[in-house]
Design a protein around this motif. Structure first.
Motif, PDB file in Angstrom:
ATOM      1  N   GLU A   1      11.211  -0.812  -0.804  1.00 18.52           N
ATOM      2  CA  GLU A   1       9.891  -0.316  -1.213  1.00 18.52           C
ATOM      3  C   GLU A   1       9.944   1.158  -1.614  1.00 18.52           C
ATOM      4  O   GLU A   1       9.295   1.568  -2.582  1.00 18.52           O
TER       5      GLU A   1
ATOM      6  N   LEU B   1       8.202   9.787   5.491  1.00 19.01           N
ATOM      7  CA  LEU B   1       8.675   8.584   4.800  1.00 19.01           C
ATOM      8  C   LEU B   1       9.575   7.760   5.717  1.00 19.01           C
ATOM      9  O   LEU B   1       9.482   6.540   5.786  1.00 19.01           O
TER      10      LEU B   1
ATOM     11  N   ARG C   1       0.837  -1.211   0.000  1.00 18.18           N
ATOM     12  CA  ARG C   1       0.000   0.000   0.000  1.00 18.18           C
ATOM     13  C   ARG C   1       0.860   1.244   0.000  1.00 18.18           C
ATOM     14  O   ARG C   1       0.533   2.244  -0.610  1.00 18.18           O
ATOM     15  N   ALA C   2       2.004   1.172   0.722  1.00 15.00           N
ATOM     16  CA  ALA C   2       2.899   2.332   0.765  1.00 15.00           C
ATOM     17  C   ALA C   2       3.524   2.566  -0.607  1.00 15.00           C
ATOM     18  O   ALA C   2       3.609   3.698  -1.072  1.00 15.00           O
TER      19      ALA C   2
ATOM     20  N   GLU D   1       0.135  19.627  -2.710  1.00 14.66           N
ATOM     21  CA  GLU D   1      -0.888  18.582  -2.634  1.00 14.66           C
ATOM     22  C   GLU D   1      -2.143  19.138  -1.967  1.00 14.66           C
ATOM     23  O   GLU D   1      -2.074  20.033  -1.126  1.00 14.66           O
TER      24      GLU D   1
ATOM     25  N   ASN E   1      -4.682  11.087   2.717  1.00 15.98           N
ATOM     26  CA  ASN E   1      -4.841   9.711   2.232  1.00 15.98           C
ATOM     27  C   ASN E   1      -3.499   9.064   1.899  1.00 15.98           C
ATOM     28  O   ASN E   1      -3.312   7.864   2.092  1.00 15.98           O
ATOM     29  N   TYR E   2      -2.583   9.900   1.421  1.00 15.40           N
ATOM     30  CA  TYR E   2      -1.226   9.417   1.156  1.00 15.40           C
ATOM     31  C   TYR E   2      -0.603   8.886   2.448  1.00 15.40           C
ATOM     32  O   TYR E   2      -0.021   7.802   2.479  1.00 15.40           O
TER      33      TYR E   2
ATOM     34  N   GLY F   1      -1.961   5.538   3.374  1.00 14.94           N
ATOM     35  CA  GLY F   1      -1.409   4.480   2.527  1.00 14.94           C
ATOM     36  C   GLY F   1       0.029   4.153   2.893  1.00 14.94           C
ATOM     37  O   GLY F   1       0.431   2.986   2.938  1.00 14.94           O
ATOM     38  N   LEU F   2       0.798   5.213   3.174  1.00 13.41           N
ATOM     39  CA  LEU F   2       2.207   5.027   3.516  1.00 13.41           C
ATOM     40  C   LEU F   2       2.366   4.127   4.736  1.00 13.41           C
ATOM     41  O   LEU F   2       3.326   3.375   4.844  1.00 13.41           O
ATOM     42  N   PHE F   3       1.407   4.211   5.639  1.00 15.84           N
ATOM     43  CA  PHE F   3       1.479   3.388   6.846  1.00 15.84           C
ATOM     44  C   PHE F   3       0.780   2.051   6.667  1.00 15.84           C
ATOM     45  O   PHE F   3       0.522   1.337   7.644  1.00 15.84           O
ATOM     46  N   GLY F   4       0.443   1.736   5.403  1.00 18.73           N
ATOM     47  CA  GLY F   4      -0.025   0.392   5.097  1.00 18.73           C
ATOM     48  C   GLY F   4      -1.479   0.121   5.411  1.00 18.73           C
ATOM     49  O   GLY F   4      -1.905  -1.040   5.454  1.00 18.73           O
ATOM     50  N   LYS F   5      -2.235   1.196   5.633  1.00 13.17           N
ATOM     51  CA  LYS F   5      -3.659   0.984   5.942  1.00 13.17           C
ATOM     52  C   LYS F   5      -4.489   1.058   4.654  1.00 13.17           C
ATOM     53  O   LYS F   5      -4.222   1.895   3.781  1.00 13.17           O
TER      54      LYS F   5
ATOM     55  N   ALA G   1       0.958   4.134  -2.676  1.00  9.89           N
ATOM     56  CA  ALA G   1       0.684   5.514  -2.263  1.00  9.89           C
ATOM     57  C   ALA G   1       1.758   6.459  -2.813  1.00  9.89           C
ATOM     58  O   ALA G   1       1.445   7.531  -3.343  1.00  9.89           O
ATOM     59  N   ILE G   2       3.019   6.054  -2.691  1.00  8.33           N
ATOM     60  CA  ILE G   2       4.109   6.921  -3.172  1.00  8.33           C
ATOM     61  C   ILE G   2       4.047   7.021  -4.701  1.00  8.33           C
ATOM     62  O   ILE G   2       4.125   8.108  -5.277  1.00  8.33           O
TER      63      ILE G   2
ATOM     64  N   MET H   1       1.282   9.224  -5.837  1.00  6.03           N
ATOM     65  CA  MET H   1       1.575  10.620  -5.556  1.00  6.03           C
ATOM     66  C   MET H   1       2.537  11.181  -6.602  1.00  6.03           C
ATOM     67  O   MET H   1       2.367  12.298  -7.077  1.00  6.03           O
TER      68      MET H   1
ATOM     69  N   TYR I   1       9.616   5.188  -5.872  1.00  3.95           N
ATOM     70  CA  TYR I   1      10.128   6.419  -6.483  1.00  3.95           C
ATOM     71  C   TYR I   1      10.711   6.173  -7.866  1.00  3.95           C
ATOM     72  O   TYR I   1      10.449   6.911  -8.809  1.00  3.95           O
TER      73      TYR I   1
ATOM     74  N   ARG J   1       1.827  14.115  -9.420  1.00  3.80           N
ATOM     75  CA  ARG J   1       2.640  15.312  -9.613  1.00  3.80           C
ATOM     76  C   ARG J   1       2.889  15.563 -11.105  1.00  3.80           C
ATOM     77  O   ARG J   1       2.820  16.683 -11.582  1.00  3.80           O
TER      78      ARG J   1
END
Lengths: 259, 308
Positions: free
Chosen positions: A107, A98, A10-11, B93, B100-101, B104-108, A14-15, A18, A112, A22
């Motif tokens: 990851e 991060l 998920r991370a 942003e 939400n980012y 997600g970054l924390f895996g939820k 998410a990155i 994002m 990136y 951009r």
């Protein structure tokens, strides 16, 4: 415990998302400007010089420079995308998030570098489409064309990532692309065949890694290369391996990321 | 196991040779509000940064809910939310995207309803489509909090949460911290505003020059180290404290119109009644009298003074 130690996909997503957002937010800078500059190259090199050099290795000059032009943008954009993507959070301080997140270095890199490489591959394809408006193109080895495209984008995104981590100032961020990569690309046979160079320069050029990228890539289009395609592929993989090794070292030591 | 964070023998020496932390041992209890007090440069932020994984420790171990922050960093970090001191957000942003980012970054898994609730609780819902750069300072601070809460942490670090924050937001934040505690979230806040610790904390730790010099329940700390003062407004100014009263620790104001008596409120015989009797006997009359406990701030200042 094993469940919790599972990769944090998920991370990564998410990155990656994002980073892609951009690109779409700065659509003018990311997509339109390379299209314009490619068109300018065609006008200047294709028309002005192309009227004097009609063909190289049996390929019309305008078509001959297309792979080189794509590589030129692919290299510079991969580096600038990836270096900026990791330098910017370092610069504004938002990197704290991060570093405090449950993500591994691997990851972080995948996300990136994946984002930066995706952007430059899209860019390469846009340039290809733009070029098709100016000159008739043929791609003899589409599989290898894509393979060189992806390999180069990934390799130079990794390279950009390293620069972004190393750089302490915006000046340093620009330094490597400006002083090393751009000259190497221009001298790497984007606009000419290295066989056209006089004796000693031909040998010197062989130390330029970009020569191998462009040569292999051009081969995938027209089946003609300055150096053998196996050597091109080998050199690309070697450069990729070097970048991976440097990144692995950075992350083992926390170099310039964690005090 | 009652402690949720256990820090033992943690030291930090920066590459410059600066020793930011010297042997920190500290346990944070589950569900408490812990205030880490200390002057600027005492090592508060370094300590937090180590627990959160931003700074590498030089030695020692830290566990979060039993998970080692090195070996088992994923489990440890996923429990922690951090609101750093500086307002560091990707300015371009939108509020919605950046929160939400973080989740997600924390895996939820994404959960729009939960994120909406966080934003509503922090009065940010109206701004969800605004870019961070357009927000006011107070709004940015709320956004930082929203990011930290987006992944439902069990431990929340607030590093100097109310530095440069207006009164309204400060009170909102205190209310939010109490709500979180009711939900069982452990809160660690650093501050150099003592009043904040006084108002909020269950326990207080004092850090100075990289060392924890004291950890104590706030009430015990105030009781133990607190002094009480009685101020007497005199009817007629005195030139000096009469000799008969010299065994009390009395202080006479410069204009001679006010006497201050400092005493230990823990003592069985604080001497208030006898002082009043003795004053009467000496013929000193007073108009008014006022007593107060010394604040945490005074305690804190006196603690730091005792330090070599």
């Amino acid at each position: 415990m094993t469940l919790r130690a599972a990769p944090n996909f998920r991370a990564v997503w998410a990155i990656y998302r994002m980073e892609m957002a951009r690109a779409f937010r700065t659509v003018l800078q990311s997509i339109i400007s390379p299209v314009i500059s490619t068109s300018l190259y065609f006008v200047v090199f294709g028309s002005a010089i192309g009227s004097r050099i009609t063909e190289i290795d049996g390929i019309a000059y305008g078509a001959f420079i297309v792979p080189g032009l794509m590589m030129l943008s692919l290299l510079t954009q991969s580096i600038s995308n990836a270096s900026f993507a990791i330098y910017f959070p370092k610069f504004v301080g938002s990197i704290y998030e991060l570093l405090s997140a449950p993500v591994s270095y691997l990851e972080i890199i995948i996300a990136y570098v994946g984002g930066a490489a995706t952007k430059s591959i899209m860019l390469g394809l846009i340039i290809l489409a733009t070029a098709a408006l100016f000159v008739p193109l043929r791609i003899e080895h589409p599989f290898w064309m894509i393979a060189f495209l992806v390999l180069t984008a990934v390799t130079f995104s990794l390279f950009g990532f390293i620069i972004g981590i190393w750089a302490k100032t915006f000046e340093q961020l620009q330094l490597v692309p400006l002083l090393i990569v751009t000259p190497l690309t221009f001298l790497g046979g984007s606009f000419y065949s290295i066989h056209m160079l006089p004796g000693i320069w031909k040998t010197i050029t062989l130390f330029n890694p970009v020569v191998y990228l462009i040569s292999g890539f051009r081969w995938s289009f027209y089946g003609k290369a300055d150096v053998s395609v196996g050597v091109s592929l080998g050199m690309t993989l070697l450069f990729l391996a070097i970048c991976i090794a440097i990144v692995a070292w950075i992350f083992r030591t926390g170099y310039r990321l964690r005090n | 196991m009652s402690s949720i964070i256990s820090i033992s023998g943690v030291t930090k020496t920066y590459a410059t040779g600066f020793k930011a932390l010297k042997e920190i041992n500290l346990d944070i209890e589950r569900g408490e509000i812990f205030a880490l007090l200390g002057p600027n440069g005492a090592g508060k932020t370094t300590l937090i940064s180590i627990v959160c994984g931003i700074v590498n420790r030089s030695s020692g171990t830290v566990t979060v809910d039993g998970h080692d922050i090195g070996r088992d960093y994923r489990a440890a970090r996923s429990l922690i939310g951090l609101v750093p001191q500086e307002l560091t957000i990707d300015a371009f942003e939108t509020v919605w995207a950046t929160v939400n980012y973080s989740r997600g970054l924390f895996g939820k898994a994404s959960n729009a309803a939960f994120v909406e609730k966080v934003l509503r609780d922090l009065s940010l819902w109206d701004k969800k489509d605004s870019k961070a750069i357009t927000l006011s300072g107070g709004m940015k601070r709320r956004l930082m909090i929203a990011k930290a809460l987006s992944h439902e942490p069990r431990v929340l670090f607030l590093d100097e949460p109310t530095a440069g924050v207006d009164v309204e937001l400060r009170q909102d934040m205190w209310a939010m911290v109490r709500r979180l505690r009711e939900d069982g979230v452990t809160i660690i806040l650093t501050t150099h505003y003592i009043e904040e610790a006084e108002a909020m904390a269950d326990r207080v730790g004092v850090i100075n020059k990289g060392e924890i010099i004291l950890v104590e329940g706030k009430a015990e700390l105030m009781r133990k180290l607190g002094r009480k003062q009685m101020k007497l407004e005199l009817r007629a100014p005195l030139a000096a404290v009469p000799d008969g009263l010299s065994h009390y620790s009395l202080e006479l104001s410069d204009d001679g119109s006010q006497l201050t008596y400092t005493y230990d409120n823990q003592s069985d015989r604080p001497g208030v009644a006898s002082l009043i009797r003795d004053l009467e006997a000496a013929g000193i009359q007073f108009r008014d009298l006022d007593t107060k406990n010394s604040s945490l701030e005074e305690i804190f200042v006196s603690l730091l003074r005792q330090e070599p």
